[in-house]
Design a protein around this motif. Structure first.
Motif, mmCIF file in Angstrom:
data_model
loop_
_atom_site.group_PDB
_atom_site.id
_atom_site.type_symbol
_atom_site.label_atom_id
_atom_site.label_comp_id
_atom_site.label_asym_id
_atom_site.label_seq_id
_atom_site.Cartn_x
_atom_site.Cartn_y
_atom_site.Cartn_z
ATOM 1 N N ALA A 93 0.767 -1.283 -0.112
ATOM 2 C CA ALA A 93 0.015 -0.027 0.106
ATOM 3 C C ALA A 93 0.889 1.407 -0.104
ATOM 4 O O ALA A 93 0.273 2.294 -0.443
ATOM 5 C CB ALA A 93 -1.052 -0.028 1.017
ATOM 6 N N ASN A 94 2.092 1.157 0.617
ATOM 7 C CA ASN A 94 2.883 2.455 0.654
ATOM 8 C C ASN A 94 4.157 2.566 -0.371
ATOM 9 O O ASN A 94 4.718 3.710 -0.346
ATOM 10 C CB ASN A 94 3.445 2.467 2.178
ATOM 11 N N ILE A 95 4.481 1.547 -0.698
ATOM 12 C CA ILE A 95 6.094 1.586 -1.330
ATOM 13 C C ILE A 95 5.835 0.956 -2.832
ATOM 14 O O ILE A 95 5.814 -0.123 -2.881
ATOM 15 C CB ILE A 95 7.012 0.657 -0.683
ATOM 16 N N PRO A 96 5.571 1.998 -3.851
ATOM 17 C CA PRO A 96 5.522 1.337 -5.373
ATOM 18 C C PRO A 96 6.423 0.711 -5.622
ATOM 19 O O PRO A 96 7.770 0.837 -5.201
ATOM 20 C CB PRO A 96 4.985 2.685 -6.026
ATOM 21 N N ALA A 97 6.368 -0.047 -6.630
ATOM 22 C CA ALA A 97 7.390 -0.902 -7.268
ATOM 23 C C ALA A 97 8.599 -0.176 -7.685
ATOM 24 O O ALA A 97 9.830 -0.568 -7.500
ATOM 25 C CB ALA A 97 6.901 -1.813 -8.475
ATOM 26 N N GLU A 98 8.428 1.077 -8.342
ATOM 27 C CA GLU A 98 9.445 1.723 -8.997
ATOM 28 C C GLU A 98 10.203 2.351 -7.545
ATOM 29 O O GLU A 98 11.366 3.015 -8.060
ATOM 30 C CB GLU A 98 8.941 2.931 -9.606
ATOM 31 N N LYS A 99 9.940 2.553 -6.433
ATOM 32 C CA LYS A 99 10.767 2.916 -5.331
ATOM 33 C C LYS A 99 11.376 1.750 -4.572
ATOM 34 O O LYS A 99 11.820 2.058 -3.522
ATOM 35 C CB LYS A 99 9.725 3.700 -4.584
ATOM 36 N N ARG A 100 11.309 0.730 -5.186
ATOM 37 C CA ARG A 100 12.059 -0.461 -4.487
ATOM 38 C C ARG A 100 13.256 -0.784 -5.315
ATOM 39 O O ARG A 100 14.014 0.072 -5.631
ATOM 40 C CB ARG A 100 11.266 -1.803 -4.468
ATOM 41 N N ALA A 101 13.382 -1.879 -5.682
ATOM 42 C CA ALA A 101 14.825 -2.372 -6.151
ATOM 43 C C ALA A 101 15.071 -1.558 -7.577
ATOM 44 O O ALA A 101 16.268 -1.059 -7.982
ATOM 45 C CB ALA A 101 14.858 -3.974 -6.503
ATOM 46 N N ALA A 102 14.116 -1.230 -8.329
ATOM 47 C CA ALA A 102 13.980 -0.484 -9.560
ATOM 48 C C ALA A 102 14.791 0.891 -9.512
ATOM 49 O O ALA A 102 15.489 1.400 -10.059
ATOM 50 C CB ALA A 102 12.782 -0.230 -10.122
ATOM 51 N N ALA A 103 14.445 1.301 -8.132
ATOM 52 C CA ALA A 103 15.113 2.708 -7.882
ATOM 53 C C ALA A 103 16.580 2.592 -7.676
ATOM 54 O O ALA A 103 17.250 3.787 -7.618
ATOM 55 C CB ALA A 103 14.648 3.375 -6.386
ATOM 56 N N TRP A 104 17.105 1.377 -7.545
ATOM 57 C CA TRP A 104 18.757 1.433 -7.450
ATOM 58 C C TRP A 104 19.458 0.839 -8.507
ATOM 59 O O TRP A 104 20.462 0.372 -8.475
ATOM 60 C CB TRP A 104 19.009 0.714 -6.206
ATOM 61 N N SER A 105 18.637 0.843 -9.797
ATOM 62 C CA SER A 105 19.246 0.102 -11.006
ATOM 63 C C SER A 105 20.134 1.025 -11.780
ATOM 64 O O SER A 105 20.640 0.669 -12.929
ATOM 65 C CB SER A 105 18.180 -0.475 -11.782
#
Length: 330
Positions: free
Chosen positions: A317-329
């Motif tokens: 609900a709070n952390i969208p996918a693009e702010k997870r691993a994708a943000a560090w690519s």
């Protein structure tokens, strides 16, 4: 906090006072704290100089835990000389054969090595917990995951439901806190880069332990999760499953341990996501950013466990996918 690897100015006097006046001092390593390590090379001998400068660091916990571990048949560095007021220790040199690089070079031996370091934990956890250590339990677990909302979320301009975050974690962790399993000495930073392989020793004695000065009294699942869900190297899921079963079978702790393992693995990985952002943003150690995709992969796998459903729902609900691993690519 960029560390310079120049020996402290009082190191020569310290070494001379303890019979190492003719030794050369060469840089060895720094770490995520203010501690620095130097190799001291004398005539036919060598040792390691730890610089733990006050007031930022205190070498006393390292000394106390090292001596406690040695007295219980585990391999920690022998303390050769100490000046606690200046934060200087001369310790046994375990050499350069580290478990991390050995695993990278011989991946076919992964299961054998992890069996050894799992058995080391079983031995450690068979000892009464060390006196005088801080307790690691629900209050501390909740405080540690706050590093995610304090550091990770602001770094990506995430406005999140903090009350819901802590409520979800308390729902998951409170049963672990009262599960009745014995509380043990937790080394807390137990992973492949802090374990040396020592020639001429057998069994668990071949594994030289480092970086244990933050030891606590806590749950036996914590260090197993630390070493099997390693921030710095990929442990195969098959080996993780084998070692979890090995620990449960040999300890007899059963399903309560399995539940705690996944909950504390997720707790630890969430904390580390925040810690690594803090090291980057506050301390100028951008190199820790490289580990974030792995941490997200581990956390997302942990959250698939049924007992983690409240925390998984919060992340969804709070952390969208693009702010997870994708943000560090990048």
């Amino acid at each position: 906090m960029a560390l310079t690897m120049i020996p402290p100015s009082d190191a020569p006097d310290f070494l001379a006072a303890h019979g190492w006046g003719d030794a050369r001092i060469v840089p060895l390593a720094g770490d995520a704290s203010f501690r620095r390590y130097f190799r001291v090379i004398g005539e036919g001998r060598q040792a390691v100089l730890m610089d733990a400068p006050p007031p930022h660091e205190d070498p006393r916990p390292f000394v106390a835990v090292a001596e406690w571990l040695l007295a219980r048949g585990l391999t920690a560095p022998t303390i050769l000389a100490r000046d606690l007021d200046r934060g200087l220790l001369l310790i046994e040199d375990f050499g350069d054969v580290r478990l991390r690089e050995t695993l990278d070079a011989t991946p076919q031996a992964e299961s054998d090595y992890y069996a050894g370091i799992t058995d080391l934990l079983l031995h450690l956890h068979g000892q009464p917990a060390m006196d005088g250590l801080r307790v690691h339990s629900l209050e501390q677990w909740l405080g540690e995951v706050s590093l995610f909302t304090d550091w990770y979320c602001p770094a990506f301009d995430l406005k999140v439901d903090e009350a819901g975050f802590f409520a979800a974690w308390e729902e998951v962790l409170k049963p672990v806190d009262v599960d009745g399993l014995p509380r043990v000495t937790v080394l807390r930073d137990y992973h492949a880069e802090n374990i040396m392989l020592l020639a001429g020793r057998e069994g668990i004695a071949r594994y030289g332990l480092l970086d244990f000065q933050d030891a606590l009294v806590g749950h036996p699942a914590y260090d197993l999760a630390s070493v099997l869900e390693d921030a710095r190297r990929d442990v195969s899921p098959a080996v993780e499953a084998q070692m979890l079963e090995r620990y449960i079978d040999k300890s007899g702790m059963g399903e309560a341990f399995r539940t705690a393992y996944w909950a504390l693995a997720a707790q630890r990985n969430t904390r580390i996501l925040g810690v690594f952002v803090r090291l980057w943003k506050r301390d100028g150690k951008a190199g820790y950013r490289q580990y974030q995709p792995r941490m997200w992969g581990l956390l997302e796998r942990d959250l698939m466990q049924p007992g983690l459903a409240p925390v998984r729902a919060w992340f969804d609900a709070n952390i969208p996918a693009e702010k997870r691993a994708a943000a560090w690519s990048d």
